[in-house]
Design a protein around this motif. Structure first.
Motif, mmCIF file in Angstrom:
data_model
loop_
_atom_site.group_PDB
_atom_site.id
_atom_site.type_symbol
_atom_site.label_atom_id
_atom_site.label_comp_id
_atom_site.label_asym_id
_atom_site.label_seq_id
_atom_site.Cartn_x
_atom_site.Cartn_y
_atom_site.Cartn_z
ATOM 1 N N LYS A 56 0.822 -1.216 0.000
ATOM 2 C CA LYS A 56 0.000 0.000 0.000
ATOM 3 C C LYS A 56 0.853 1.262 0.000
ATOM 4 O O LYS A 56 0.333 2.351 -0.204
ATOM 5 C CB LYS A 56 -0.920 0.007 1.211
ATOM 6 N N ARG A 57 2.165 1.090 0.287
ATOM 7 C CA ARG A 57 3.111 2.199 0.313
ATOM 8 C C ARG A 57 2.727 3.227 1.375
ATOM 9 O O ARG A 57 2.793 4.431 1.158
ATOM 10 C CB ARG A 57 3.252 2.818 -1.061
ATOM 11 N N THR A 58 2.321 2.703 2.529
ATOM 12 C CA THR A 58 1.933 3.569 3.633
ATOM 13 C C THR A 58 2.833 3.315 4.840
ATOM 14 O O THR A 58 3.374 2.230 5.016
ATOM 15 C CB THR A 58 0.466 3.324 4.047
ATOM 16 N N VAL A 59 2.960 4.343 5.661
ATOM 17 C CA VAL A 59 3.751 4.269 6.880
ATOM 18 C C VAL A 59 2.869 4.723 8.033
ATOM 19 O O VAL A 59 2.180 5.734 7.927
ATOM 20 C CB VAL A 59 4.992 5.200 6.799
ATOM 21 N N SER A 60 2.882 3.950 9.113
ATOM 22 C CA SER A 60 2.228 4.401 10.342
ATOM 23 C C SER A 60 3.279 4.383 11.438
ATOM 24 O O SER A 60 4.109 3.477 11.501
ATOM 25 C CB SER A 60 1.026 3.525 10.696
ATOM 26 N N PHE A 61 3.265 5.404 12.267
ATOM 27 C CA PHE A 61 4.276 5.586 13.301
ATOM 28 C C PHE A 61 3.721 5.223 14.674
ATOM 29 O O PHE A 61 2.537 5.404 14.938
ATOM 30 C CB PHE A 61 4.761 7.036 13.315
ATOM 31 N N ASN A 62 4.611 4.724 15.535
ATOM 32 C CA ASN A 62 4.281 4.410 16.917
ATOM 33 C C ASN A 62 5.322 5.040 17.827
ATOM 34 O O ASN A 62 6.469 5.217 17.428
ATOM 35 C CB ASN A 62 4.251 2.905 17.165
ATOM 36 N N GLU A 63 4.929 5.318 19.050
ATOM 37 C CA GLU A 63 5.842 5.908 20.033
ATOM 38 C C GLU A 63 6.825 4.892 20.602
ATOM 39 O O GLU A 63 7.944 5.231 20.957
ATOM 40 C CB GLU A 63 5.047 6.542 21.172
ATOM 41 N N ALA A 64 6.383 3.641 20.728
ATOM 42 C CA ALA A 64 7.207 2.620 21.379
ATOM 43 C C ALA A 64 7.152 1.318 20.583
ATOM 44 O O ALA A 64 6.244 1.105 19.780
ATOM 45 C CB ALA A 64 6.696 2.388 22.796
ATOM 46 N N PRO A 65 8.115 0.437 20.801
ATOM 47 C CA PRO A 65 8.101 -0.849 20.094
ATOM 48 C C PRO A 65 6.961 -1.747 20.581
ATOM 49 O O PRO A 65 6.588 -1.707 21.757
ATOM 50 C CB PRO A 65 9.461 -1.455 20.444
ATOM 51 N N THR A 66 6.416 -2.497 19.660
ATOM 52 C CA THR A 66 5.402 -3.512 19.975
ATOM 53 C C THR A 66 5.719 -4.748 19.137
ATOM 54 O O THR A 66 6.642 -4.729 18.311
ATOM 55 C CB THR A 66 3.980 -3.021 19.616
ATOM 56 N N LYS A 67 4.932 -5.796 19.323
ATOM 57 C CA LYS A 67 5.126 -7.004 18.512
ATOM 58 C C LYS A 67 4.796 -6.749 17.044
ATOM 59 O O LYS A 67 5.319 -7.420 16.170
ATOM 60 C CB LYS A 67 4.248 -8.145 19.025
ATOM 61 N N GLU A 68 3.945 -5.782 16.771
ATOM 62 C CA GLU A 68 3.481 -5.539 15.410
ATOM 63 C C GLU A 68 4.346 -4.564 14.615
ATOM 64 O O GLU A 68 4.210 -4.452 13.408
ATOM 65 C CB GLU A 68 2.041 -4.997 15.427
ATOM 66 N N ASN A 69 5.207 -3.804 15.285
ATOM 67 C CA ASN A 69 5.955 -2.792 14.547
ATOM 68 C C ASN A 69 7.439 -3.112 14.495
ATOM 69 O O ASN A 69 7.887 -4.135 15.014
ATOM 70 C CB ASN A 69 5.670 -1.396 15.085
ATOM 71 N N GLU A 70 8.183 -2.222 13.857
ATOM 72 C CA GLU A 70 9.624 -2.403 13.668
ATOM 73 C C GLU A 70 10.302 -1.032 13.693
ATOM 74 O O GLU A 70 9.629 -0.001 13.630
ATOM 75 C CB GLU A 70 9.889 -3.091 12.332
ATOM 76 N N ASP A 71 11.615 -1.046 13.741
ATOM 77 C CA ASP A 71 12.377 0.196 13.641
ATOM 78 C C ASP A 71 12.452 0.564 12.161
ATOM 79 O O ASP A 71 13.148 -0.095 11.384
ATOM 80 C CB ASP A 71 13.772 0.020 14.241
ATOM 81 N N LEU A 72 11.726 1.590 11.772
ATOM 82 C CA LEU A 72 11.635 1.968 10.364
ATOM 83 C C LEU A 72 12.939 2.523 9.806
ATOM 84 O O LEU A 72 13.201 2.418 8.604
ATOM 85 C CB LEU A 72 10.491 2.960 10.165
ATOM 86 N N LEU A 73 13.778 3.100 10.662
ATOM 87 C CA LEU A 73 15.088 3.573 10.200
ATOM 88 C C LEU A 73 15.935 2.381 9.782
ATOM 89 O O LEU A 73 16.628 2.417 8.758
ATOM 90 C CB LEU A 73 15.787 4.386 11.290
ATOM 91 N N ASN A 74 15.873 1.306 10.564
ATOM 92 C CA ASN A 74 16.587 0.086 10.227
ATOM 93 C C ASN A 74 16.041 -0.525 8.937
ATOM 94 O O ASN A 74 16.808 -1.011 8.098
ATOM 95 C CB ASN A 74 16.490 -0.925 11.378
ATOM 96 N N THR A 75 14.739 -0.493 8.766
ATOM 97 C CA THR A 75 14.126 -1.015 7.537
ATOM 98 C C THR A 75 14.633 -0.251 6.319
ATOM 99 O O THR A 75 14.999 -0.852 5.313
ATOM 100 C CB THR A 75 12.584 -0.925 7.620
ATOM 101 N N ALA A 76 14.677 1.063 6.409
ATOM 102 C CA ALA A 76 15.168 1.879 5.294
ATOM 103 C C ALA A 76 16.637 1.563 5.003
ATOM 104 O O ALA A 76 17.034 1.447 3.839
ATOM 105 C CB ALA A 76 14.995 3.364 5.600
#
Length: 107
Positions: A56-76
């Motif tokens: 979908k080429r979308t980004v959603s941001f979170n304040e803290a790590p969870t099981k569902e998210n990742e470090d987006l800087l590392n992904t890039a």
């Protein structure tokens, strides 16, 4: 390596003026997946938690790590490396525009 990092910093301003660079993570992530990121500058120790949906080429941001998210800087950074781009770690005070990430695009 230091000379390459300095050149990337010097080239960033020109790239942005030509719309061939960005410090917006929501623009950088799709470009990295597409192989368009030539050089990526990442702030040492910075984290940006969230979810990137490549389809979908979308980004959603979170304040803290969870099981569902990742470090987006590392992904890039990972996506940039997978497409033979260069990734440079910089201290916070050297980052362009005070952002935790900045990219110079190939095209």
């Amino acid at each position: 390596m230091q000379a390459s990092k300095e050149k990337a910093l010097d080239d960033y301003g020109l790239a942005v003026s030509r719309q061939q660079g960005s410090s917006r993570l929501e623009a950088i992530l799709p470009a990295a997946v597409d192989g368009r990121v030539d050089r990526l500058l990442v702030q040492q120790g910075a984290r940006q938690w969230g979810v990137f949906d490549a389809d979908k080429r979308t980004v959603s941001f979170n304040e803290a790590p969870t099981k569902e998210n990742e470090d987006l800087l590392n992904t890039a950074a990972t996506e940039t490396c997978l497409t033979q781009g260069s990734v440079y770690l910089l201290p916070r005070d050297r980052m362009p525009e005070g952002a935790p990430i900045a990219a110079i695009y190939r095209y």
